[in-house]
Scaffold this motif. Structure first.
Motif, PDB file in Angstrom:
ATOM      1  N   ARG A  15      -0.995   4.360   4.136  1.00 46.63           N
ATOM      2  CA  ARG A  15      -1.951   3.705   3.256  1.00 46.63           C
ATOM      3  C   ARG A  15      -3.122   3.197   4.109  1.00 46.63           C
ATOM      4  NH1 ARG A  15       0.160  -1.449   0.193  1.00 46.63           N
ATOM      5  NH2 ARG A  15       1.401   0.131  -0.914  1.00 46.63           N
ATOM      6  N   ASN A  16      -4.306   3.717   3.840  1.00 50.88           N
ATOM      7  CA  ASN A  16      -5.524   3.282   4.546  1.00 50.88           C
ATOM      8  C   ASN A  16      -5.360   3.323   6.063  1.00 50.88           C
ATOM      9  OD1 ASN A  16      -6.761   2.721   2.053  1.00 50.88           O
ATOM     10  ND2 ASN A  16      -5.886   0.654   2.020  1.00 50.88           N
ATOM     11  N   LYS A  17      -4.805   4.453   6.565  1.00 55.32           N
ATOM     12  CA  LYS A  17      -4.595   4.667   8.000  1.00 55.32           C
ATOM     13  C   LYS A  17      -3.620   3.669   8.620  1.00 55.32           C
ATOM     14  CE  LYS A  17      -9.094   6.853   8.748  1.00 55.32           C
ATOM     15  NZ  LYS A  17     -10.329   6.899   9.548  1.00 55.32           N
ATOM     16  N   GLN A  18      -2.798   3.082   7.759  1.00 51.66           N
ATOM     17  CA  GLN A  18      -1.754   2.164   8.210  1.00 51.66           C
ATOM     18  C   GLN A  18      -0.386   2.783   7.902  1.00 51.66           C
ATOM     19  OE1 GLN A  18      -2.098  -1.457   9.150  1.00 51.66           O
ATOM     20  NE2 GLN A  18      -4.235  -0.979   9.551  1.00 51.66           N
ATOM     21  N   LEU A  19       0.548   2.651   8.854  1.00 49.71           N
ATOM     22  CA  LEU A  19       1.909   3.053   8.582  1.00 49.71           C
ATOM     23  C   LEU A  19       2.568   1.933   7.781  1.00 49.71           C
ATOM     24  CD1 LEU A  19       4.326   4.977   9.015  1.00 49.71           C
ATOM     25  CD2 LEU A  19       4.875   3.638  11.063  1.00 49.71           C
ATOM     26  N   LEU A  20       2.909   2.231   6.534  1.00 52.10           N
ATOM     27  CA  LEU A  20       3.527   1.239   5.661  1.00 52.10           C
ATOM     28  C   LEU A  20       5.049   1.372   5.762  1.00 52.10           C
ATOM     29  CD1 LEU A  20       2.900  -0.963   3.533  1.00 52.10           C
ATOM     30  CD2 LEU A  20       3.155   0.812   1.790  1.00 52.10           C
ATOM     31  N   ILE A  21       5.707   0.278   6.123  1.00 55.58           N
ATOM     32  CA  ILE A  21       7.153   0.264   6.338  1.00 55.58           C
ATOM     33  C   ILE A  21       7.809  -0.587   5.262  1.00 55.58           C
ATOM     34  CG2 ILE A  21       8.993  -0.273   7.983  1.00 55.58           C
ATOM     35  CD1 ILE A  21       6.672  -0.301  10.150  1.00 55.58           C
ATOM     36  N   GLN A  22       8.635   0.052   4.446  1.00 58.40           N
ATOM     37  CA  GLN A  22       9.327  -0.670   3.369  1.00 58.40           C
ATOM     38  C   GLN A  22      10.837  -0.569   3.563  1.00 58.40           C
ATOM     39  OE1 GLN A  22       9.713   0.860  -0.771  1.00 58.40           O
ATOM     40  NE2 GLN A  22       8.586  -0.990  -1.345  1.00 58.40           N
ATOM     41  N   ASN A  23      11.489  -1.717   3.675  1.00 61.77           N
ATOM     42  CA  ASN A  23      12.947  -1.761   3.790  1.00 61.77           C
ATOM     43  C   ASN A  23      13.566  -1.361   2.454  1.00 61.77           C
ATOM     44  OD1 ASN A  23      15.722  -2.944   3.703  1.00 61.77           O
ATOM     45  ND2 ASN A  23      15.167  -3.620   5.761  1.00 61.77           N
ATOM     46  N   LYS A  24      14.455  -0.363   2.484  1.00 55.61           N
ATOM     47  CA  LYS A  24      15.042   0.146   1.237  1.00 55.61           C
ATOM     48  C   LYS A  24      15.938  -0.870   0.545  1.00 55.61           C
ATOM     49  CE  LYS A  24      15.030   5.145   2.048  1.00 55.61           C
ATOM     50  NZ  LYS A  24      15.868   6.363   2.100  1.00 55.61           N
ATOM     51  N   GLU A  25      16.523  -1.774   1.309  1.00 54.75           N
ATOM     52  CA  GLU A  25      17.450  -2.747   0.727  1.00 54.75           C
ATOM     53  C   GLU A  25      16.739  -4.007   0.249  1.00 54.75           C
ATOM     54  OE1 GLU A  25      20.539  -3.508   3.509  1.00 54.75           O
ATOM     55  OE2 GLU A  25      21.337  -1.459   3.449  1.00 54.75           O
ATOM     56  N   THR A  26      15.890  -4.563   1.103  1.00 50.30           N
ATOM     57  CA  THR A  26      15.232  -5.835   0.770  1.00 50.30           C
ATOM     58  C   THR A  26      13.877  -5.637   0.105  1.00 50.30           C
ATOM     59  OG1 THR A  26      14.134  -6.018   2.927  1.00 50.30           O
ATOM     60  CG2 THR A  26      16.376  -6.894   2.750  1.00 50.30           C
TER      61      THR A  26
END
Length: 297
Positions: A17-28
């Motif tokens: 997203r917008n040249k950013q690596l977006l990290i989303q925890n699948k559990e939380t």
């Protein structure tokens, strides 16, 4: 700028997203982000990690190496860019056409510095290194007298134990060393690709099944840095003979260590790039000398 290393042992979704690596925890479902241009290394250990194609392309565009681990949680495969140097075709041609005497001279320099660095590791731990220094001075073109093997036998006997044998598939602490070398190999391959070289075509290693023969060649003088990190870890954790998440995170310290090249101290990943660039200059006949690392504590 020193590039960041990201290690994912939990199930996450990696998107762009917008040249950013977006990290989303699948559990939380917690989110964080990192600028793609700041990333040099991504290590994916968990098989439940989702990585989007735009993320892989964006990382490749920024010459970031993505290392995937297998079901045993060991580094197994790697994603690298195919086109990240403006004169790549010229460098590929020079590399492929390099003459055998040039390769032998490079190998002589590499092994000589590797043995010197092994001697410096011994000195750090107050172990006599005189014989290793003698071996280093005796290395001939192409290491025709096999001083590398002679030095390795003595080095490991002095550093660890006379009853222990260094092996790719041997007992502890081989598992620790092999993990560290896998990380180093990936980092070296990244540097070579960034310098416009093919990691496949080695100057000494030539096993037909080795996809990163040149990385295996050029990482040799950097191996003692891994040895030192592993030895420090096992001294601090004498009863721990299995690879843990704690060890995996600590071994990544090699990527931020100081390295002496010439008279200048450099960050490890910068040093790898300097070494790979110097090899490109040898192939294009701009230089005859490689810029190789000197071990520092």
């Amino acid at each position: 700028m020193i590039k960041r290393t990201l290690f994912f042992s939990n199930a996450v979704c990696l998107t762009l997203r917008n040249k950013q690596l977006l990290i989303q925890n699948k559990e939380t479902h917690e989110e964080s982000s990192v600028p793609v241009e700041d990333i040099g290394f991504v290590i994916i250990e968990n098989n439940q990690v989702y990585v989007s194609v735009p993320v892989i392309n964006a990382l490749a565009e920024n010459n970031a190496a993505v290392v995937f681990c297998n079901e045993k949680h060991l580094p197994f495969s790697m994603n690298l860019p195919l086109d990240c140097n403006t004169i790549q075709n010229q460098l590929f041609t020079a590399q492929i056409e390099a003459k055998l005497p040039v390769k032998k001279q490079c190998w002589q320099q590499i092994i000589k510095q590797k043995i010197k660095n092994q001697a410096l590791v011994l000195e750090k731990y107050k172990i006599d290194s005189i014989k290793l220094k003698e071996y280093a001075n005796e290395v001939k073109s192409g290491d025709s007298t096999n001083r590398e093997a002679m030095a390795a036998k003595l080095y490991w006997n002095l550093l660890i134990d006379v009853d222990w044998v260094r092996s790719r598939f041997g007992d502890y602490p081989n598992n620790f060393l092999n993990y560290g070398y896998a990380i180093l190999r990936a980092a070296m391959a990244r540097a070579l690709v960034g310098s416009g070289l093919l990691p496949t075509f080695g100057i000494h290693h030539h096993n037909k099944y080795d996809a990163y023969a040149l990385a295996d060649d050029m990482m040799e003088p950097y191996r003692p840095f891994v040895d030192d990190e592993v030895l420090a870890y096992i001294k601090e954790n004498p009863k721990q003979d299995e690879i843990t998440t704690d060890f995996k995170k600590k071994i990544l310290n090699i990527l931020t260590r100081d390295v002496l090249i010439g008279k200048v101290t450099r960050p490890f990943m910068i040093a790898l790039t300097i070494t790979s660039s110097s090899l490109a200059k040898v192939f294009t006949k701009e230089s005859e000398k490689l810029s190789l690392p000197e071990f520092v504590e």
